[in-house]
Design a protein around this motif. Sequence first.
Motif, short mmCIF file in Angstrom:
data_model
loop_
_atom_site.label_atom_id
_atom_site.label_comp_id
_atom_site.label_asym_id
_atom_site.label_seq_id
_atom_site.Cartn_x
_atom_site.Cartn_y
_atom_site.Cartn_z
N VAL A 286 0.94 -1.35 0.03
CA VAL A 286 0.05 0.01 -0.01
C VAL A 286 0.98 1.27 0.14
CG1 VAL A 286 -1.84 -1.06 1.23
CG2 VAL A 286 -0.12 0.11 2.28
N ALA A 287 0.37 2.36 -0.62
CA ALA A 287 1.12 3.59 -0.72
C ALA A 287 0.38 4.27 0.51
CB ALA A 287 0.87 4.45 -1.90
N LYS A 288 1.49 4.98 1.19
CA LYS A 288 1.05 5.77 2.46
C LYS A 288 1.43 7.09 2.47
CE LYS A 288 3.54 4.89 6.04
NZ LYS A 288 3.90 4.26 7.45
N ILE A 289 0.39 7.85 2.72
CA ILE A 289 0.52 9.77 2.53
C ILE A 289 0.49 10.09 3.82
CG2 ILE A 289 -0.29 11.65 1.47
CD1 ILE A 289 -1.56 10.00 -0.72
N GLN A 290 1.29 10.72 4.54
CA GLN A 290 1.15 11.20 5.93
C GLN A 290 1.27 12.78 5.72
OE1 GLN A 290 4.64 8.72 7.20
NE2 GLN A 290 3.78 8.18 8.75
N ILE A 291 0.50 13.54 6.12
CA ILE A 291 0.41 14.78 6.61
C ILE A 291 0.21 15.27 8.12
CG2 ILE A 291 -1.34 16.89 6.01
CD1 ILE A 291 -2.74 15.02 3.94
N ILE A 292 1.44 15.77 8.28
CA ILE A 292 1.92 15.95 9.64
C ILE A 292 2.25 17.38 9.89
CG2 ILE A 292 3.59 15.19 11.47
CD1 ILE A 292 4.47 12.91 9.62
N ASP A 293 1.29 17.92 11.25
CA ASP A 293 1.79 19.24 11.45
C ASP A 293 1.89 19.31 12.95
OD1 ASP A 293 -0.56 19.90 13.19
OD2 ASP A 293 -1.95 19.63 11.31
N ASN A 294 2.71 20.60 13.04
CA ASN A 294 3.18 20.72 14.62
C ASN A 294 2.16 21.74 15.33
OD1 ASN A 294 3.76 23.09 13.26
ND2 ASN A 294 5.52 23.42 14.19
N GLY A 295 0.72 21.47 15.29
CA GLY A 295 -0.21 22.54 15.59
C GLY A 295 -0.61 21.92 17.10
N PRO A 296 -1.75 22.44 17.43
CA PRO A 296 -2.47 22.22 18.91
C PRO A 296 -2.84 20.82 18.95
CG PRO A 296 -3.99 23.40 17.58
CD PRO A 296 -2.74 23.44 16.88
N GLY A 297 -3.08 19.85 18.14
CA GLY A 297 -3.57 18.90 18.19
C GLY A 297 -5.19 18.72 18.15
N HIS A 344 1.57 17.75 17.64
CA HIS A 344 1.69 16.81 16.46
C HIS A 344 0.32 16.27 16.19
CE1 HIS A 344 3.93 13.39 14.51
NE2 HIS A 344 2.73 12.92 14.66
N THR A 345 0.04 16.38 14.89
CA THR A 345 -1.37 16.05 14.33
C THR A 345 -0.89 15.13 12.91
OG1 THR A 345 -2.81 17.37 15.59
CG2 THR A 345 -3.63 16.27 13.29
N GLU A 346 -0.97 13.77 12.77
CA GLU A 346 -0.77 13.10 11.93
C GLU A 346 -1.99 12.26 10.95
OE1 GLU A 346 1.92 9.29 11.24
OE2 GLU A 346 2.53 10.76 12.52
N PHE A 347 -2.22 12.82 9.88
CA PHE A 347 -3.18 11.98 9.02
C PHE A 347 -2.55 11.18 8.19
CE2 PHE A 347 -5.86 15.57 10.52
CZ PHE A 347 -6.97 15.21 10.56
N THR A 348 -2.94 9.63 8.16
CA THR A 348 -2.34 9.00 7.27
C THR A 348 -3.27 8.27 6.17
OG1 THR A 348 -0.72 8.35 9.09
CG2 THR A 348 -0.80 6.83 7.02
N LEU A 349 -3.04 8.68 4.99
CA LEU A 349 -3.77 7.91 3.96
C LEU A 349 -3.37 6.65 3.22
CD1 LEU A 349 -4.37 11.24 3.94
CD2 LEU A 349 -5.29 10.86 1.69
N TYR A 350 -4.07 5.61 3.32
CA TYR A 350 -3.51 4.28 2.79
C TYR A 350 -4.13 3.81 1.39
CZ TYR A 350 -1.62 3.52 7.47
OH TYR A 350 -0.81 3.59 8.65
#
Length: 361
Positions: A286-297, A344-350
């Motif tokens: 599977v391909a994994k796309i991670q969108i990670i920000d350093n915001g408040p959560g 740290h907020t991390e969205f991962t698209l598979y």
Amino acid sequence: MLATEFETNHLLNNLNTALVMVNEQLQIVYANHAGEALFETGVKQLSGHKLSEFFAPNAINSARLRAAIRRGEDFTENDMRLCFKDGRNVLSDLTVTNLQTDDGPKLMFEVRRIDQQRRISRENQQNAQHDAARELIRGLAHEIKNPLGGIRGAAQLLEKELTNPAHTEFTQMIIDQSDRLRNLVDRLLGPNSLPRLEWSNLHQALEKVRSLMRVDSDNPITIIRDYDPSIPDLRVDQDMIQQSVLNILRNSVQALTEAKTPSPQIRLVTRIDRQMTILGKRHSLVAKIQIIDNGPGIPAEIRDTLFYPMVSSKQNGSGLGLSIAQTLINHHGGKIEVESHPGHTEFTLYLPIPRKESDNE
């Protein structure tokens, strides 16, 4: 009849349990597909390398492992957290077994990922809740759309009968508000068209979104790219992938802006995962796309319902962006996961990677 070497390898590679074998020097000499997925790399990059090269300092008790080989002792550790050098933490049940081979003693590690099982269970529950919520909204939406059409039609007929032009302002207001509600209902129903799948490079879609965000945003937010160029072409609808990534990126930008995060940044990361189960279906790649920000959560109170329509922590937010993103990725047989804590907020698209030879078109 004894199994052939090919059949044995095929069997081991289809296990959910990660199998990793090391020699007396604690060098990796074998890993099945689940083992490759555990280390997030291929067997060629594992073979001949010591275990300590992949784990955080002091995460592996090398002295205990060498003693186990020397004494021929087996052992089991439950709820053990494996800490990798890249910062990953994997909660697992670990069984270590001594093997005597023609090449000398070996240790076989059986790693059963508890976090993965819990994630699959949580994923199935959330998907069922998401489907139930969407069905409820579809039913309500259709119940709303039917009388709205009648109200709008009645307002148009009434407008034709009015003799005072000043009164048409009120009928036009009824028509405008009916149209606004109809548009909202259509957005609640979400995208219904099937994806137009074509073989394409995933990073082309991400670069288009990144360029759009640079033009669209007035905020000095740094977007960092960390792409894996080895990801093969995927059979996807580029527009749908762009829209789902864009919806998540916009949410990240809003969160960073509203929180006035110092040195705000968003990381776009692509990687390959192996032996991933998505909604009960096993995928070898599977391909994994991670969108990670350093915001408040993400606030804890909405974390479990984040992908439901009309759920939002943003001021004046519609709560439809993430729901639409989830639907678009679901159209591709994929899924979206999220992990969040302050900073740290991390969205991962598979997205499953199909074999090109399976495409009959």
